[in-house]
Design an enzyme around this catalytic site. Sequence first.
Site, PDB file in Angstrom:
ATOM      1  N   PHE A 133      -6.619  -7.267  17.047  1.00 24.35           N
ATOM      2  CA  PHE A 133      -8.080  -7.348  17.054  1.00 24.35           C
ATOM      3  C   PHE A 133      -8.656  -7.342  15.635  1.00 24.35           C
ATOM      4  O   PHE A 133      -9.844  -7.123  15.441  1.00 24.35           O
ATOM      5  CB  PHE A 133      -8.674  -6.207  17.895  1.00 24.35           C
ATOM      6  CG  PHE A 133      -8.222  -6.275  19.333  1.00 24.35           C
ATOM      7  CD1 PHE A 133      -8.424  -7.443  20.073  1.00 24.35           C
ATOM      8  CD2 PHE A 133      -7.564  -5.219  19.929  1.00 24.35           C
ATOM      9  CE1 PHE A 133      -7.990  -7.542  21.389  1.00 24.35           C
ATOM     10  CE2 PHE A 133      -7.130  -5.297  21.247  1.00 24.35           C
ATOM     11  CZ  PHE A 133      -7.342  -6.470  21.977  1.00 24.35           C
ATOM     12  N   HIS A 134      -7.795  -7.553  14.660  1.00 28.60           N
ATOM     13  CA  HIS A 134      -8.258  -7.617  13.268  1.00 28.60           C
ATOM     14  C   HIS A 134      -8.678  -9.050  12.961  1.00 28.60           C
ATOM     15  O   HIS A 134      -7.992  -9.992  13.339  1.00 28.60           O
ATOM     16  CB  HIS A 134      -7.113  -7.207  12.342  1.00 28.60           C
ATOM     17  CG  HIS A 134      -7.541  -6.858  10.956  1.00 28.60           C
ATOM     18  ND1 HIS A 134      -8.008  -7.800  10.063  1.00 28.60           N
ATOM     19  CD2 HIS A 134      -7.572  -5.677  10.299  1.00 28.60           C
ATOM     20  CE1 HIS A 134      -8.295  -7.200   8.922  1.00 28.60           C
ATOM     21  NE2 HIS A 134      -8.046  -5.909   9.043  1.00 28.60           N
ATOM     22  N   GLU A 173       0.819  -1.217   0.000  1.00 25.30           N
ATOM     23  CA  GLU A 173       0.000   0.000   0.000  1.00 25.30           C
ATOM     24  C   GLU A 173       0.853   1.269   0.000  1.00 25.30           C
ATOM     25  O   GLU A 173       0.934   2.006   0.991  1.00 25.30           O
ATOM     26  CB  GLU A 173      -0.956   0.004   1.198  1.00 25.30           C
ATOM     27  CG  GLU A 173      -1.996  -1.098   1.114  1.00 25.30           C
ATOM     28  CD  GLU A 173      -3.025  -1.049   2.230  1.00 25.30           C
ATOM     29  OE1 GLU A 173      -2.728  -0.450   3.281  1.00 25.30           O
ATOM     30  OE2 GLU A 173      -4.107  -1.617   2.055  1.00 25.30           O
ATOM     31  N   GLU A 183      -6.590  -7.776  -0.608  1.00 21.40           N
ATOM     32  CA  GLU A 183      -6.944  -7.845   0.819  1.00 21.40           C
ATOM     33  C   GLU A 183      -8.393  -7.432   0.991  1.00 21.40           C
ATOM     34  O   GLU A 183      -8.849  -6.463   0.378  1.00 21.40           O
ATOM     35  CB  GLU A 183      -6.126  -6.834   1.648  1.00 21.40           C
ATOM     36  CG  GLU A 183      -4.661  -7.108   1.784  1.00 21.40           C
ATOM     37  CD  GLU A 183      -3.973  -6.027   2.638  1.00 21.40           C
ATOM     38  OE1 GLU A 183      -4.642  -5.357   3.445  1.00 21.40           O
ATOM     39  OE2 GLU A 183      -2.759  -5.855   2.467  1.00 21.40           O
TER      40      GLU A 183
HETATM   41  C1  GAL Z   1      -4.122  -2.917   5.077  1.00 20.96           C
HETATM   42  C2  GAL Z   1      -2.658  -3.330   5.145  1.00 20.96           C
HETATM   43  C3  GAL Z   1      -2.479  -4.598   5.941  1.00 20.96           C
HETATM   44  C4  GAL Z   1      -3.243  -4.521   7.226  1.00 20.96           C
HETATM   45  C5  GAL Z   1      -4.688  -4.247   6.910  1.00 20.96           C
HETATM   46  C6  GAL Z   1      -5.567  -4.182   8.122  1.00 20.96           C
HETATM   47  O1  GAL Z   1      -4.282  -1.591   4.770  1.00 20.96           O
HETATM   48  O2  GAL Z   1      -2.153  -3.524   3.857  1.00 20.96           O
HETATM   49  O3  GAL Z   1      -1.107  -4.789   6.176  1.00 20.96           O
HETATM   50  O4  GAL Z   1      -2.715  -3.507   8.006  1.00 20.96           O
HETATM   51  O5  GAL Z   1      -4.796  -3.011   6.283  1.00 20.96           O
HETATM   52  O6  GAL Z   1      -6.901  -3.863   7.754  1.00 20.96           O
END
Ligand code: GAL
Length: 632
Positions: free
Chosen positions: A350-351, A143, A300
């Site tokens: 917490f993700h 990113e 993602e």
């Molecule tokens: C994205 C990032 C990931 C992780 C993710 C969490 O923006 O590329 O490494 O941080 O968010 O939502």
Amino acid sequence: MIFYGGDYTPEQWPEEVWPRDVELMREAGVNLVSLGMFNWALLEPEPGVYTFEWLDRVLELLHGADIRVDLGTPSAAPPPWFARRNPGARLVDRAGHVLGQGGRQSFCPSAPEYAAAAANIADQLGRRYGAHPALALWHVHNEFAGVNAHCYCETCAAAFRDWLRGRHGDLATLNAAWGTAFWGQRYGDWAEIEPPRLAPTAVNPAQQLDYLRFCSDTHLANYRRERDVLRGHSPRVPITTNFMIANCKWLDYWKWAGEVDIVANDHYLASERADRHVELAMCADLTRSLAGGAPWLLMEHSTSAVNWQPRNIAKRPGELARNSLAHVARGADGVMFFQWRASRFGAEKFHSAMLPQAGTGTRIWREVTELGARLAGLGELRGTRVAADVAVVWDWEAWWALELEWRPSVDVTFRERVEAYYARLWEANLTVDFVHPEAALGRYPLVVVPSLYLTTAAAAKNFDAYVSGGGTLVVSYFSGIVDANDTVPDGAYPGALRELLGLTVEEFLPLPAGSTVTLSDGSTADVWTEDVHLAGARAVVSYVDGSPAITRHERGSGAAWYVSTRLHDEFLGRLLRRVCAEAGLAPADLPSTVELVRRPPFAVAINHGAEPVRVHGRDVPAGEVLVFREEA
Ligand code: GAL
């Protein structure tokens, strides 16, 4: 085969866990993982000392299980030793604060020390893994510009001056382009030019615009540098980086799209929005459009909640599949998650993940394995292209320019208008391609231009040729106001579009917060009105004082509509249905909770509602997704 998987972080776990990870990946149908994006300090613990052995073992393990690898370069997370040794490569904010370490992407994008170190670690990776049989894809950085979009240090100042020389040639041209006669800002020496640092009042908008362009280009140069290094080691392996269409305003992705071998995007739901699935659809359509209609990769998204929103709303049962398949419907040939296994420590514990903290006895794990099985049966979709109906103009430069300070109303923003038009088209089940303002438009029966404040002469000519050739164009207010230097063309607004729209705007009449207007056809609107004068166009709807509010101008064999106010959603929908009918577009006869997208010969129907629906003679239960082959 549709790619399925997520970011894999074996470095966070003891090695004994890895075989179990791989076993579970197989169970879930995972066939691709992203690896290595933040491993710089673990691969190069001291400058020039490399410890690749553990990564070798991870790759072997994955390869043995037939799981392909999307191998990341770790340049988004320079090691602590890098910052310590290179204090000049730290990120500086607009107020001059040198930002700290302990996070990620805390480096100056213009720093030559950074460029050299990032190219070196990419080179090491390329040498070691460029011919590895598990390698499916290179993933450069993570990113770009995610958190370090703009740096204001002296290195950036010098690089900006070089960039300005390239754009403007000489100081006289720059002074003219930036309108430095205003507030006596004339520059007599390149060294006098600074980045638009925090100042007591509004900084020259043309200077700000150029700085945003410069920063986007600087990140792109960083991408290209690493890409070219990797290409040298593995000329046949595709190379990409993950865009962040929804959350990053600061990269001109139209420029970036041609530099990647496959467009990849990260998308996270705006979890508190009731219409989050519409925003998802918009971002997916924009991603596909960047790819020129070719299939793309969802690099993602999340299985459930993220950890960085004010309130991180968990996805409800079925939402995971609906979200993933909505991306597939709109052209994704792979759906990947952040992340495979939930972290136990660090900022993102917490993700959500494919494999939650609570393990395999969970709803999320069940839904993840079900989706994996489902995608395994959808391989035939791969490579098919989405059929779009309408084009919506999208431009990062216009977005930046519109939202600089001291515009007529803070309530006018770029995304707000794009989303309003997009949502009405979504409700009518019309599929949108996004287009650059100067792109070919001829194949679309309808083109929408939402608040394109910055409109170049080339874009205006493009729209004119489109309409003259028989197209139907809808232009929203505050479009065609300035050129690429944020300068108003001579004469009445909207300078670039006056002739095409057959009108002039004498004055902007933004409304006080909370007030509304009612138009001659009973529509209501808020935020913005204008003093419009006809010069060839016809008023279709008027303000109470009888002056034109919505106009239509016939030009050549087409028509250009102008909407000078912010119609409330219902009335914008009504207007668009009328314009669509004129353009020969028939919205699908489906409830507005159903999303139907075509990837011929397939179609995907998503029922976002609480009731079952019938789509083309097939039942789609509430909350479900149906992928079917269209009748020949
Ligand atoms: C994205 C990032 C990931 C992780 C993710 C969490 O923006 O590329 O490494 O941080 O968010 O939502």
